[in-house]
Scaffold this motif. Structure first.
Motif, PDB file in Angstrom:
ATOM      1  N   LEU A  14       1.893  52.012 -44.395  1.00  0.00           N
ATOM      2  CA  LEU A  14       3.122  51.285 -44.711  1.00  0.00           C
ATOM      3  C   LEU A  14       2.986  49.804 -44.380  1.00  0.00           C
ATOM      4  N   ALA A  15       2.405  49.497 -43.218  1.00  0.00           N
ATOM      5  CA  ALA A  15       2.226  48.094 -42.831  1.00  0.00           C
ATOM      6  C   ALA A  15       1.299  47.369 -43.807  1.00  0.00           C
ATOM      7  N   LEU A  16       0.217  48.028 -44.224  1.00  0.00           N
ATOM      8  CA  LEU A  16      -0.725  47.390 -45.155  1.00  0.00           C
ATOM      9  C   LEU A  16      -0.103  47.196 -46.539  1.00  0.00           C
ATOM     10  N   LYS A  17       0.767  48.120 -46.949  1.00  0.00           N
ATOM     11  CA  LYS A  17       1.444  47.959 -48.236  1.00  0.00           C
ATOM     12  C   LYS A  17       2.282  46.689 -48.251  1.00  0.00           C
ATOM     13  N   PHE A  18       3.002  46.442 -47.160  1.00  0.00           N
ATOM     14  CA  PHE A  18       3.794  45.221 -47.086  1.00  0.00           C
ATOM     15  C   PHE A  18       2.895  43.986 -47.080  1.00  0.00           C
TER      16      PHE A  18
END
Length: 288
Positions: free
Chosen positions: A189-193
């Motif tokens: 999720l953090a990398l998607k952002f």
């Protein structure tokens, strides 16, 4: 192409170009491999840095700031993934330099002067977008998603009126839900952002390059401004959580980049018209 353009003399046969390409690729792969191995040695601190927004949200809620892994190999492959991504980021200047050294002899001088600034601006804008995602968007998103787990029981308690759920087969019990963050899912999720905002911040680079190529104009971008607003709103709804504050932040940032892009394209057009007038291709007051 103006008469002053000068292409470098490169009449090497195809086999020599292929040999040079092989050399550039080998150097790029070696740089990436060395950077990836180096990043693997510090993958744990990098993981802690990426997970810091989530940890801060958990601490603010009075919970333990910890992530779990449900398979023996899960954390190992998470660290491998981090080392690959960071290895590419660290080695990107070398890879870009090797690519530039290969294609530069086939470019005109004006093309070199046009492309080179964007090779520098693009990674800087990506870093700016990634930083914005890490320090602003991710904390808001994590707070929304984790806090949402409290909203459902609170709503159920409000409807029930007595804070309990009626169970005809046994005593009344309140349903308890606890967040146990998966290290892999939280990182995803953090990398998607990070990637989403990093790519969104490439908008000025993309539109300015299109403006230099004559594919878009400042006037045309201004005329489709209302469609751009709709597109940015849709983008904000897709890449952010269903949180109005986060979506509004993304909309304001991307729309601001769109307006900046219009001004950059306008500067490109003025520079091109001035150069064409100096070469006698355009008359005074005439525009390309």
């Amino acid at each position: 192409m103006s008469a002053q353009d000068d292409i470098e003399d490169s009449s090497a046969p195809l086999i020599e170009h292929l040999a040079e390409l092989r050399t550039r690729l080998i150097r790029s792969v070696l740089a990436f491999t060395v950077a990836m191995v180096a990043c693997f040695t510090v993958a744990e601190p990098i993981l802690e840095f990426i997970s810091q927004p989530l940890a801060n949200v958990l601490r603010a809620r009075g919970e333990d700031a910890r992530l779990i892994f449900t398979a023996p190999q899960e954390k190992f492959f998470v660290l491998i993934r981090i080392s690959i991504i960071m290895g590419f980021a660290v080695s990107f200047p070398i890879i870009a330099h090797q690519l530039w050294r290969f294609v530069a002899p086939g470019l005109y001088r004006s093309e070199k002067s046009a492309i080179l600034p964007f090779l520098v601006a693009s990674p800087l804008l990506f870093l700016l977008g990634a930083s914005f995602a890490h320090y602003v968007v991710t904390p808001l998103a994590m707070n929304f998603f984790i806090g949402f787990s409290d909203a459902i029981p609170a709503l159920a308690n409000l409807v029930a009126g007595d804070g309990t759920f009626s169970n005809p087969d046994g005593p009344n019990e309140e349903l308890q839900t606890v967040f146990l963050g998966s290290i892999r899912e939280s990182l995803d999720l953090a990398l998607k952002f990070i990637f989403a905002f990093g790519l969104c911040f490439q908008l000025p680079v993309l539109l300015t390059l299109l403006g230099k190529a004559g594919l878009v104009s400042a006037e045309g971008l201004g005329n489709v401004r209302k469609y751009a607003v709709v597109g940015i709103l849709v983008l904000a709804a897709l890449v952010t959580p269903p949180d109005v504050v986060t979506q509004l932040i993304l909309f304001v940032v991307v729309y601001g980049l769109y307006e900046v892009s219009i001004q950059l394209v306008r500067l490109v057009e003025r520079s091109r018209n001035r150069r064409l007038r100096e070469e006698g291709i355009l008359e005074e007051g005439e525009e390309f």
